[in-house]
Design a protein around this motif. Structure first.
Motif, short mmCIF file in Angstrom:
data_model
loop_
_atom_site.label_atom_id
_atom_site.label_comp_id
_atom_site.label_asym_id
_atom_site.label_seq_id
_atom_site.Cartn_x
_atom_site.Cartn_y
_atom_site.Cartn_z
N PHE A 125 0.84 -1.19 0.00
CA PHE A 125 0.00 0.00 0.00
C PHE A 125 0.88 1.25 0.00
O PHE A 125 1.99 1.25 0.54
N SER A 126 0.37 2.32 -0.58
CA SER A 126 1.16 3.55 -0.69
C SER A 126 0.23 4.75 -0.62
O SER A 126 -0.98 4.63 -0.48
N GLY A 127 0.84 5.94 -0.74
CA GLY A 127 0.07 7.17 -0.74
C GLY A 127 -0.16 7.72 0.65
O GLY A 127 0.37 7.22 1.65
N LEU A 128 -0.98 8.76 0.70
CA LEU A 128 -1.32 9.39 1.98
C LEU A 128 -2.44 8.59 2.66
O LEU A 128 -3.23 7.91 2.00
N LEU A 129 -2.48 8.69 3.97
CA LEU A 129 -3.61 8.08 4.69
C LEU A 129 -4.86 8.91 4.43
O LEU A 129 -4.81 10.14 4.36
N PRO A 130 -6.03 8.26 4.27
CA PRO A 130 -7.26 8.99 3.93
C PRO A 130 -7.63 10.03 4.99
O PRO A 130 -7.38 9.84 6.19
N HIS A 131 -8.23 11.11 4.54
CA HIS A 131 -8.64 12.17 5.46
C HIS A 131 -9.80 11.73 6.35
O HIS A 131 -10.13 12.38 7.34
N THR A 132 -10.42 10.60 6.01
CA THR A 132 -11.56 10.09 6.78
C THR A 132 -11.13 9.24 7.97
O THR A 132 -11.97 8.67 8.66
N ILE A 133 -9.84 9.16 8.23
CA ILE A 133 -9.34 8.21 9.23
C ILE A 133 -9.94 8.47 10.61
O ILE A 133 -10.10 7.54 11.41
N ASP A 134 -10.33 9.70 10.91
CA ASP A 134 -10.87 10.00 12.23
C ASP A 134 -12.33 9.60 12.38
O ASP A 134 -12.91 9.73 13.46
N GLU A 135 -12.94 9.07 11.31
CA GLU A 135 -14.36 8.69 11.38
C GLU A 135 -14.54 7.27 11.90
O GLU A 135 -15.66 6.86 12.21
N ALA A 136 -13.46 6.50 11.99
CA ALA A 136 -13.56 5.15 12.56
C ALA A 136 -13.49 5.28 14.09
O ALA A 136 -12.51 4.92 14.73
N VAL A 137 -14.56 5.76 14.67
CA VAL A 137 -14.54 6.23 16.06
C VAL A 137 -14.35 5.11 17.07
O VAL A 137 -13.95 5.36 18.21
N ARG A 138 -14.59 3.86 16.69
CA ARG A 138 -14.44 2.74 17.64
C ARG A 138 -13.14 1.97 17.42
O ARG A 138 -12.89 0.97 18.08
N LEU A 139 -12.30 2.43 16.52
CA LEU A 139 -11.08 1.72 16.18
C LEU A 139 -10.17 1.57 17.40
O LEU A 139 -9.85 2.54 18.07
N THR A 140 -9.76 0.33 17.66
CA THR A 140 -8.93 0.01 18.82
C THR A 140 -7.50 -0.33 18.42
O THR A 140 -6.55 0.05 19.10
N VAL A 141 -7.34 -1.07 17.32
CA VAL A 141 -6.02 -1.48 16.84
C VAL A 141 -5.88 -1.06 15.39
O VAL A 141 -6.70 -1.43 14.54
N LEU A 142 -4.83 -0.30 15.08
CA LEU A 142 -4.54 0.12 13.71
C LEU A 142 -3.09 -0.22 13.42
O LEU A 142 -2.17 0.36 13.99
N MET A 143 -2.88 -1.20 12.53
CA MET A 143 -1.53 -1.65 12.20
C MET A 143 -1.33 -1.56 10.70
O MET A 143 -1.92 -2.32 9.93
N LEU A 144 -0.47 -0.62 10.29
CA LEU A 144 -0.21 -0.37 8.88
C LEU A 144 1.26 -0.57 8.54
O LEU A 144 1.72 -0.11 7.48
N SER A 145 2.01 -1.25 9.36
CA SER A 145 3.47 -1.34 9.19
C SER A 145 3.84 -2.10 7.92
O SER A 145 3.08 -2.89 7.38
N GLY A 146 5.08 -1.85 7.46
CA GLY A 146 5.61 -2.60 6.34
C GLY A 146 4.94 -2.28 5.01
O GLY A 146 4.78 -3.18 4.17
N ASN A 147 4.57 -1.03 4.81
CA ASN A 147 4.01 -0.58 3.53
C ASN A 147 4.83 0.61 3.04
O ASN A 147 5.98 0.80 3.46
#
Length: 800
Positions: free
Chosen positions: A384-406
Motif C-alpha cells: 500500500f502507498s500514498g497518503l492516509l485517507p482524510h476520513t481516518i478520524d471517522e472510525a470512532v471505535r477503532l482500537t487497533v490500527l496496524m499499517l506497518s511494512g508498507n
C-alpha cells in the motif's frame, strides 16, 4: 374469650418454631469453609488484604453459611461454591498450592465447584475429588496445575461440565470415556500430546470440546464424526496432520469449528460452508488450499467469523465473501492477494479485518474508515502507498490500527488523535515524514505506539497520552536533546530510540521513569557519563547505550538494577502486552514485525516482543568508557548478555563474573583489559558466546564444560600471553618473552600446567637438567594436534 383466642393462636405459631430443626447449614460445613479461608490467608502477611477477603465468612457470624458470599445451598446444604479469582485478594504474589483445597473435599453435597483463575500450583488432589461424587460441574481452569489428571476424577459419573483449560497438565486421557454424562470438556492451553484419545468418541452427550493450544499430533480420527451432538469443536494450535476428515459432515449442529494453526493439508472441502448453523470457521495457519474456488454455500449467511489465513488464495480478493452478510471478522492474511483494496470490502461493515502479508497495492479507499463498527484493522506487510485517507478520524471505535511494512508517505494525519478508543498504533516501516505530530489527549487509552523505521524528524515527540506503555521511535531522524516532558510518562515500560541523531548527555529525568523495563538509546550521539541514578530503574531488564560517545567509568550502582538480578522465564514477570485476553492474542499473532533490535553474539538480531520478559541484556559497547570494570556487575545474576566491548576499559576481569550463571553471551573485546582470565568463568554453564579478543590478557584460558567448547581462536586473538587448548597453545610451553622479573616468574610458574584434556599426568619437577627438558619438549611438538574436534569426529594426529 378474645384473649383466650389470641393465646391459642400464639401457641399454634410458637410450637412449630420450637420443634422444627435449625434452618442453617451444618456446623461441619461452616467449619470447613472457615478452614479453607484460613489456608488462603495463611499465604500472606498483608493484614489489610486479609480483612477484606471474604468478609462475610466469619466464625462469629451466627447466621447460616448459606448466606455467605459465593456460597449457594439447597435444603440448607452447600451445593455450589463460586470461588473463582479469589486468591489475589488475600495472597497476591504468594504461591498457593493445591493443599488449600483439602477442606472443600469434606463438602460431599457439592454439585458445582468453581476454583478457576486462582494461580493454584501443584498436582490435582485425586483422593480428595473422589469424595465429591455428586459433582455435576467442575471448573479448575486458569491455574497452575501440573502432572496428569488423576483417575479419581474420571470416576465422577455425574460430571457433565469439566473445565481444565489454561493449566500445565499432561499425560494420559484414556479414562475420559468413563465420564459418560460429559457435555462440555475444555482442555485448552495445556501440555497434552500424542493422538486425540479414542476414548472421547464414546461420549455421546458431548457438545463442547476444546483441545486447542496443546501438542496433539497425528491425524484427526474419522471417528470424531460419532460426536453427533457437537456444536463447538476447537482443535486449533496443535500439531495435527493429514486432511480434514469427511466425517465432520455428520456434526449437523456444528456452530464453531477451529482447526487453525496445525499441519493439515489438502484442499478445503466446500461442504464446510454448508452447515446451516455455522458461525465461526477457523481454517488458517495450515497447509490447506482454497485456491481460487468460488464458494456457493447453502447457508453461508450464518457465518460471523471466517479465518482463511495461509490458505493459498491468490489473485483478486474472492468476491463470494461479499455475500456473507453477517460477517464481522475476516482474516485473509498470509496469502497472495493482489490488486487495490476492494471497494466492496471497504464498504462492508466489518469489525475485524486482517489482510497482512499479501501483495495489495495502491492507496486505501476513504470509505474504509467511514465504518463506525471497525474495531481492528491490520494490513501490515503489503505494498500500500500514498497518503492516509482524510476520513481516518471517522472510525470512532477503532482500537487497533496496524499499517506497518508498507509505503505510506506524507505526514501522520493530525486527525488520528481523534480516535478516542485507539489502544495500539503501529505505523512502522513506512515512509512517513514531517516534524509535526498529532496531539493526543492525555486521557486517551492509546498505550502502544510504534513509529519506528520512518523518515520522521525534529525533536523527539512527547504529544502522547499519559497512559503510554510502549514507545518505539527508532530508525528515524530525530535530533536535539531528549525533551524534559518525556518524564511525565510514568507508565512507560518500553522506550526505544536507537539509531537517531539525539545529542547531549543522558538526562537525569530518565531515571524517574520507574516503570521502564526496556531502555534502548543505542546508536545516537549521547555524550558525558552514564548517570549514577540510572540504578533507580529497578524494573529494567534491557539497557542498551551502545554506539554513543559516553565517557567516564561504568557506575558501580548498576548492580542495583534488580530487574537483572533474578532469573526470568515465560511466566515472570508479565508480558508488557497483557491488558485483555483477546487484545493479547491480536498483539502476539500480528504485532511481530518490529522486534527489539539487540546486538547478540556478534550480530544484530530481533527479540520477539511477546517474549521480551524472558531476556536481560546490558550493552554499553562502542563508547569511550574507561577505568576498571566494576566488580559489582557480577551481582547481575539474571543477565543473559553482557557487551562492554570497544571501550577503553582497563584492569582485570572481575572474579565475580563467574556468579552470572544465567549468562549466555559475553563480549569484552577491544579494550585494555589485562591479567588472567578468572577461573570462575568455568562456572558459567549457560555461556555459548565469548569474545575477549584485542586486550592484554595472559595466562591459561580456564577449562570447563562450556569454556572448552568455545574454541574459536578469533575469540582470544591479539592477547599475546594466552595459552590453553582452546587456541592450541600448551600452557607448559615456554612463552617467547624477555627475562621475567620476580613477579612475572611467579606468574609463569603458576601457568606451567600440562594439558589435562589430552594427558592425565603433569610434570611434577621443573628442575631437571636442560637436556631432559628439551627432550620432553620435543615429544610435545613432534606431532600436530587438531585440538578442537567437531562433534562426531575423532581427535586427529598428524605425524611429521
Amino acid at each position: 374469650m378474645a384473649k383466650l383466642m389470641n393465646l391459642l393462636m400464639f401457641i399454634i405459631f410458637l410450637v412449630p418454631l420450637l420443634f422444627s430443626p435449625c434452618q442453617c447449614c451444618p456446623q461441619y460445613q461452616k467449619e470447613k469453609l472457615l478452614q479453607f479461608k484460613s489456608l488462603i490467608v495463611g499465604n500472606t502477611t498483608n493484614t489489610s488484604s486479609v480483612s477484606s477477603f471474604l468478609p462475610s465468612w466469619n466464625s462469629s457470624d451466627t447466621s447460616s453459611c448459606c448466606r455467605w458470599e459465593r456460597v449457594f445451598c439447597k435444603s440448607q446444604l452447600i451445593t455450589d461454591l463460586q470461588l473463582e479469582n479469589i486468591t489475589h485478594l488475600a495472597a497476591s504474589g504468594s504461591v498457593v498450592t493445591s493443599d488449600v483445597l483439602t477442606p472443600l473435599f469434606h463438602l460431599k453435597t457439592l454439585t458445582r465447584l468453581d476454583i478457576s483463575n486462582n494461580n493454584i500450583h501443584g498436582q490435582i488432589p485425586g483422593a480428595g475429588f473422589a469424595n465429591l461424587t455428586n459433582l455435576v460441574s467442575l471448573d479448575m481452569s486458569e491455574n497452575r496445575f501440573t502432572g496428569s489428571i488423576p483417575p479419581q476424577l474420571f470416576s465422577l459419573k455425574n460430571l457433565s461440565v469439566l473445565y481444565l483449560n489454561f493449566n500445565l497438565l499432561r499425560g494420559d486421557l484414556v479414562m475420559l470415556g468413563n465420564l459418560t454424562s460429559l457435555e462440555k470438556l475444555l482442555l485448552k492451553d495445556n501440555k497434552f500430546s500424542g493422538s486425540i484419545p479414542s476414548s472421547l468418541f464414546g461420549l455421546k452427550e458431548l457438545h463442547d470440546l476444546d483441545l486447542s493450544g496443546n501438542s496433539f499430533s497425528m491425524e484427526i480420527p474419522m471417528e470424531i464424526g460419532n460426536l453427533s451432538k457437537m456444536t463447538n469443536l476447537l482443535l486449533g494450535q496443535n500439531n495435527l496432520q493429514g486432511k480434514i476428515p469427511a466425517s465432520i459432515q455428520k456434526m449437523e449442529h456444528l456452530r464453531i469449528l477451529d482447526l487453525e494453526d496445525n499441519f493439515l493439508y489438502g484442499d478445503i472441502p466446500t461442504w464446510l460452508f454448508d452447515f446451516k448453523n455455522m458461525n465461526d470457521l477457523h481454517l488458517g495457519g495450515n497447509r490447506l488450499s482454497l485456491g481460487n474456488k468460488t464458494i456457493r454455500p447453502k447457508s453461508v449467511n450464518s457465518l460471523y467469523l471466517l479465518s482463511l489465513k495461509s490458505c493459498n488464495i491468490s489473485g483478486k480478493t474472492p468476491i463470494w465473501i461479499s455475500n456473507l452478510t453477517n460477517l464481522y471478522f475476516l482474516d485473509l492474511s498470509h496469502n497472495n492477494l493482489t490488486g487495490n483494496f476492494p471497494q466492496w470490502l471497504a464498504a462492508k461493515k466489518l469489525s475485524y479485518l486482517i489482510l497482512s502479508a499479501n501483495k495489495f497495492s495502491g492507496p486505501l479507499p476513504p470509505p474504509l474508515f467511514q465504518n463506525e463498527q471497525l474495531l481492528i484493522l491490520i494490513i501490515s506487510n503489503n505494498n500500500f502507498s500514498g497518503l492516509l485517507p482524510h476520513t481516518i478520524d471517522e472510525a470512532v471505535r477503532l482500537t487497533v490500527l496496524m499499517l506497518s511494512g508498507n509505503s505510506f508517505s506524507g505526514a501522520i494525519p493530525k486527525s488520528i488523535s481523534a480516535l478516542s478508543s485507539l489502544v495500539l498504533l503501529d505505523l512502522s516501516s513506512n515512509k512517513f515524514s514531517s516534524n509535526e505530530f498529532p496531539i493526543f489527549k492525555q486521557t486517551s487509552p492509546l498505550a502502544y505506539i510504534d513509529l519506528s523505521f520512518n523518515n520522521l524528524s525534529g525533536e523527539v515527540p512527547v504529544t502522547f497520552p499519559l497512559n503510554v506503555k510502549l514507545l518505539q521511535l527508532s530508525r528515524n531522524h530525530f535530533s536535539g536533546f531528549l525533551p524534559q516532558n518525556l518524564s511525565i510518562f510514568k507508565r512507560l515500560q518500553y522506550l526505544d530510540l536507537h539509531d537517531n541523531n539525539i545529542t547531549g548527555e543522558i538526562p537525569e529525568f530518565v531515571c524517574l521513569l520507574s516503570s521502564l523495563r526496556i531502555l534502548n538509546l543505542g546508536s545516537n550521539s549521547f555524550n558525558g557519563s552514564i548517570p549514577m541514578n540510572l540504578s533507580n530503574l529497578s524494573a529494567l531488564q534491557i539497557l542498551d547505550l551502545s554506539g554513543n560517545s559516553l565517557s567516564g567509568n561504568i557506575p558501580n550502582s548498576l548492580s542495583n538494577l534488580t530487574g537483572m538480578t533474578d532469573e526470568h522465564d515465560a511466566f515472570s514477570p508479565q508480558p508488557i502486552i497483557s491488558d485483555s485476553d483477546f487484545f493479547s492474542v491480536i498483539y502476539n499473532q500480528y504485532y511481530n514485525v518490529r522486534d527489539l533490535e539487540v546486538f547478540w553474539k556478534n550480530s544484530k538480531m530481533g527479540l520477539p516482543n511477546q517474549n521480551l520478559q524472558m531476556y536481560t541484556f546490558l550493552d554499553l559497547s562502542n563508547n569511550g568508557l574507561s577505568g576498571e570494570i566494576p566488580d559489582s556487575i557480577g551481582s547481575l545474576k539474571g543477565l543473559k548478555s553482557l557487551n562492554i566491548s570497544t571501550n577503553k576499559l582497563s584492569g582485570n576481569i572481575p572474579m565475580s563474573f563467574g556468579e552470572m550463571q544465567s549468562l549466555e553471551s559475553m563480549d569484552l573485546s577491544d579494550n585494555n583489559i589485562s591479567g588472567e582470565i578468572p577461573e570462575t568463568l568455568a562456572k558459567l554453564l549457560e555461556l555459548t558466546y565469548l569474545d575477549l579478543s584485542n586486550n592484554k590478557l595472559k595466562g591459561p584460558i580456564p577449562s570447563g564444560p562450556q569454556m572448552d567448547r568455545m574454541n574459536d581462536p578469533n575469540s582470544y586473538a591479539n592477547n599475546t600471553g594466552l595459552c590453553g587448548i582452546q587456541i592450541g597453545v600448551p600452557c607448559d610451553k615456554p612463552l617467547p618473552k624477555p627475562e621475567p622479573n620476580p613477579t612475572e616468574a611467579e606468574t609463569e610458574a603458576e601457568e606451567s600446567r600440562s594439558w589435562e584434556t589430552w594427558f592425565s599426568w603433569k610434570m611434577a619437577v621443573t628442575g631437571y637438567p636442560f637436556g631432559l627438558l628439551s627432550t620432553v619438549l620435543v615429544i610435545y611438538v613432534s606431532g600436530y594436534f587438531n585440538v578442537t574436534p567437531q562433534r562426531g569426529q575423532r581427535l586427529r594426529v598428524r605425524r611429521i
